[in-house]
Scaffold this motif. Structure first.
Motif, PDB file in Angstrom:
ATOM      1  N   GLU A 316     -40.388 -34.104  -4.373  1.00  9.82           N
ATOM      2  CA  GLU A 316     -39.450 -33.048  -4.545  1.00  9.82           C
ATOM      3  C   GLU A 316     -38.585 -32.833  -5.800  1.00  9.82           C
ATOM      4  N   GLY A 317     -38.306 -31.690  -5.979  1.00 11.08           N
ATOM      5  CA  GLY A 317     -37.222 -31.719  -7.115  1.00 11.08           C
ATOM      6  C   GLY A 317     -37.909 -31.861  -8.563  1.00 11.08           C
ATOM      7  N   ALA A 318     -37.257 -32.099  -9.281  1.00  9.13           N
ATOM      8  CA  ALA A 318     -37.522 -32.467 -10.807  1.00  9.13           C
ATOM      9  C   ALA A 318     -37.277 -33.752 -11.341  1.00  9.13           C
TER      10      ALA A 318
ATOM     11  N   SER B  29     -30.851 -38.199  -6.341  1.00 11.13           N
ATOM     12  CA  SER B  29     -30.439 -36.648  -5.934  1.00 11.13           C
ATOM     13  C   SER B  29     -31.496 -35.688  -5.821  1.00 11.13           C
ATOM     14  N   ALA B  30     -32.692 -36.300  -6.474  1.00  8.11           N
ATOM     15  CA  ALA B  30     -33.885 -35.383  -6.243  1.00  8.11           C
ATOM     16  C   ALA B  30     -34.598 -35.442  -4.797  1.00  8.11           C
ATOM     17  N   ASP B  31     -34.365 -36.409  -4.196  1.00 10.99           N
ATOM     18  CA  ASP B  31     -34.899 -36.484  -2.767  1.00 10.99           C
ATOM     19  C   ASP B  31     -33.773 -36.639  -1.561  1.00 10.99           C
ATOM     20  N   SER B  32     -34.120 -35.643  -0.727  1.00 12.96           N
ATOM     21  CA  SER B  32     -33.164 -35.483   0.408  1.00 12.96           C
ATOM     22  C   SER B  32     -33.114 -36.640   1.315  1.00 12.96           C
ATOM     23  N   GLU B 157     -25.452 -34.740  -9.174  1.00 13.39           N
ATOM     24  CA  GLU B 157     -26.491 -33.851  -9.136  1.00 13.39           C
ATOM     25  C   GLU B 157     -27.191 -33.881 -10.696  1.00 13.39           C
ATOM     26  N   GLU B 158     -26.671 -34.663 -11.589  1.00 12.36           N
ATOM     27  CA  GLU B 158     -27.087 -34.762 -12.979  1.00 12.36           C
ATOM     28  C   GLU B 158     -28.673 -34.549 -13.139  1.00 12.36           C
ATOM     29  N   GLU B 159     -29.173 -35.504 -12.361  1.00 12.24           N
ATOM     30  CA  GLU B 159     -30.567 -35.599 -12.422  1.00 12.24           C
ATOM     31  C   GLU B 159     -31.357 -34.551 -11.844  1.00 12.24           C
ATOM     32  N   VAL B 160     -30.645 -33.658 -11.126  1.00  6.06           N
ATOM     33  CA  VAL B 160     -31.347 -32.433 -10.977  1.00  6.06           C
ATOM     34  C   VAL B 160     -30.779 -31.083 -11.493  1.00  6.06           C
ATOM     35  N   LYS B 329     -45.423 -29.578 -12.657  1.00  7.82           N
ATOM     36  CA  LYS B 329     -44.290 -29.366 -12.919  1.00  7.82           C
ATOM     37  C   LYS B 329     -44.310 -29.514 -14.470  1.00  7.82           C
ATOM     38  N   ILE B 330     -43.742 -28.508 -15.145  1.00 11.52           N
ATOM     39  CA  ILE B 330     -43.618 -28.458 -16.628  1.00 11.52           C
ATOM     40  C   ILE B 330     -42.167 -28.220 -17.203  1.00 11.52           C
ATOM     41  N   SER B 331     -41.734 -29.197 -18.208  1.00 15.05           N
ATOM     42  CA  SER B 331     -40.603 -28.843 -18.631  1.00 15.05           C
ATOM     43  C   SER B 331     -40.639 -28.656 -20.361  1.00 15.05           C
TER      44      SER B 331
END
Lengths: 462, 462
Positions: A316-318, B29-32, B157-160, B329-331
């Motif tokens: 999930e997420g990035a 933070s990326a994983d609920s 939430e910096e990592e997302v 997922k592309i950044s």
């Protein structure tokens, strides 16, 4: 055998329930988590052969999953039919795309199956089609009209390339001696137009691993400066086809036989609607090798497809990471004369050669098999054709399938007998996909048709 | 502040143990699935600020995870330093590559950290570096030598991509009013050669979905006849770079500023060994944009990396399937003047345009941020430089980092103040990777250096 329809009519509820029981067992050979279920399924098949009237049944140990063997010999002088099938199934994932649990069979009506179809993994491939033969034997034994000898060889590793079957066949040539091999693990054109599969594609299945840096890296600190294994893998996969969708592996097409325009014209006669095909798949257009039709692309031409790919962060997420490794499962469908071992070598050599400096590549062959063609002038084919015609009231059409049953070529080599592929499933039955199903009509009509093959094969063998 | 070293020497065991406690909480933070742990971590940070001497602390609710706020005002006439950090961490996977569990911190010696380093997810990024500031405050309060006012803003939430921080900053400009923003979320060249990050890359992070047929298909029956979403996705990804590894998205480079040869020569002076770099990553060669050096590729040049890819069968063994969908997922890392929203649009437009008929493409923007450059003639930079020089005995080198802290540009826009990035980690600390760690030396030296920044910044502000 005029009473076959009435016998099936009488017992059809039981036939359906017995198959449903068999489908409840998740015999997924590719995933060791299910090994006990695979074993249990073998036991169930063994019991069903005994109950159907085999006078000898046996669970044959192999280096892998056991092979279920059964036989009924009425007269050594009569011909012997060897029935091959498999009791293992494909993995069910992606589970979330199933409308009902893959191992909790339910009967639902569909547009193509107004009488209902059984939805479950393995319903068509191959438990349902294999079990038709068990019930056909039951009918012939119960009604004392089995016209010849019969042997069953039901394996549990077909979906992973039958690694143990070759081992078994090589060691049991006398036991498996037969005059014809009968398999129901293919499909037919439609419920009103039966067809017999006369060709199968070969298969080479490999797994590739591309390794870049020795650990996952922060894509900000390293991005753009090191080879990203996922980008590289994508680039290498892209290079495996040219702009005409020809496969670029050197030597790949060397042994591919081009069909004559007559043969291609003959093929083109099979009923086919491109619009219906696109509509059924919800695609705007088909896609494939230039200068070939859709039916040619998926039957007489070799292909290369990525069956799975994974690497990096897929949760999930990035996550801004550069993965250390990326993987893909790649399979090539082959045509007669292409040797799968040779193709696997050519792929490995080429895939390694196109890797840029900065990554390491590992290619692991999974399994493979040779392509096969059945001559339509054989008595086996003739018997099957008469059986379908009598059962369906329509002459069956011979078709080349795009699928692979690697062991068919092996049988010819080791047992010196031809294989007849009497399939009763439909392409739309979603084998290997979520919501696999098998029509009740197809299941019962298969049971009715098989004894006719025995009858005509015995007659034509005289 | 001459007693800072003795204070740290006296309390270092407690400082280390407090950080270890903080690292035990998996605030991903990326994983609920970890949301409660993220909340708990916020509470722990809040308590630590109170204990360190903030006279006002507050958990500020946002649409997402709360922002931990704390302040100590000694005289409104004096300058105010706003410390920013984050208490959330990157996901820990791939777990199996960790030599010790990511949330069970352990101290191990390494070649670069002879005094030992704390191994845990978040040890360096950013819990360890954030907590240096908490302990530096404790020192200044305990010794009555805090020379100015201080505010803390620690987000989760910096990592997302800090989705809630912009919301918070826009609504709290008065509360967050400051003269300089101080962040320790970057690295330095080495423990003997400190450096100050003066530039950050921007970021555009997207997820792509390629859909072919409406269901998974049997690769034998359909292989070669329909567009395989995985093959197509690979082909599309491959097209995003040309043979010189330039990004092919039309307009992508339009706003990229070319550095002068003088600037590039200046950059080239930073100590760097390509051999050591390749050896550390175990790669035969580096890989990147033609005509640029490794340090240019990962700092002053924009890049495009696939951070994750998945589709089809990725389990054990083999499955001959053509997947219905494939994902990636592309950044893209961006440089000053590239607007991340514009780049996201350009990517989306291009990626959709290169999709062949037969597949559908969906591009979902995840998040992004603008690039940033700190002027080295600002008093903030000067104060940081003097602090490092006094603490390490060596003048720090200004460097452009390849990483991104998207909110730095936001701070300048909303709070009208410059950000100083005093990083104490090393590139080799494996942030975002398995076995992330933070040197004990770096942690303690950071605590010793930060009060000097307060001192010099206050002096230079007079």
């Amino acid at each position: 055998m005029d009473n076959i329809k009435s016998y099936v009519g009488q017992h059809k509820d039981r036939f359906i329930n017995e198959l449903i029981e068999l489908l409840k067992s998740p015999s997924v050979s590719a995933d060791s988590a299910y090994s006990q279920d695979v074993i249990n399924t073998a036991d169930a098949v063994l019991a069903s052969l005994k109950a159907a009237g085999c006078d000898h049944v046996e669970l044959c140990e192999t280096p892998g999953y056991p092979i279920v063997y059964g036989e009924k010999t009425i007269d050594p002088a009569l011909p012997t039919v060897l029935v091959y099938g498999h009791y293992d199934v494909q993995p069910a994932d992606p589970i979330d795309l199933w409308t009902s649990p893959p191992f909790e069979p339910v009967i639902k009506k569909t547009e193509l199956h107004p009488d209902g179809a059984i939805f479950a993994r393995g319903a068509c491939d191959d438990k349902g089609q294999m079990y038709m033969h068990v019930k056909a034997l039951e009918y012939m034994v119960q009604n004392n009209n089995l016209p010849c000898n019969v042997k069953f060889m039901i394996e549990g590793e077909e979906e992973v390339g039958s690694p143990s079957l070759a081992w078994f066949v090589e060691r049991n040539q006398e036991k498996l001696k037969n005059d014809v091999i009968l398999i129901s693990d293919t499909g037919m054109i439609s419920n009103t137009q039966p067809s017999i599969t006369t060709g199968l594609r070969g298969l080479s299945y490999v797994e590739v691993e591309v390794t870049g840096p020795n650990r996952d890296l922060h894509s900000g600190l390293y991005g753009g400066a090191v080879a990203n294994p996922i980008n590289i893998l994508a680039k290498m996969i892209a290079q495996l086809h040219d702009e005409n969708n020809h496969i670029t592996i050197p030597g790949f097409y060397d042994k591919v036989e081009e069909l004559s325009s007559e043969e291609r014209d003959e093929m083109a006669k099979a009923p086919f609607s491109l619009d219906a095909y696109k509509k059924a798949l919800d695609i705007e257009d088909v896609y494939g090798e230039a200068t070939y039709t859709t039916n040619e692309r998926n039957s007489i031409r070799p292909t290369l497809d990525v069956n799975g790919i994974w690497g990096g962060y897929t949760g999930e997420g990035a996550k801004t990471v550069i993965a250390s490794k990326a993987y893909a499962k790649i399979s090539m469908r082959l045509v007669p004369a292409q040797d799968w071992n040779e193709i696997t070598e050519l792929f490995t050599k080429h895939f390694t050669a196109i890797a840029p400096k900065g990554v390491k590549v590992k290619v692991t062959p999974h399994h493979g098999g040779q392509a096969y063609v059945t001559p339509i002038d054989s008595i086996g084919y003739q018997a099957a054709a008469k059986a379908y015609e009598e059962s369906f009231g329509v002459k069956p059409i011979p078709v080349r399938s795009g699928g692979s049953i690697p062991i068919v070529a092996l049988f010819e080599k080791e047992l010196k007998s031809k294989t007849i592929m009497m399939g009763f499933g439909l392409d739309s039955d979603a084998i290997h996909s979520p919501n696999e199903h098998f029509g009740i009509f197809n299941y019962l009509r298969g049971i009715e048709t098989i004894p006719l093959f025995y009858k005509y094969f015995t007659e034509l063998s005289k």
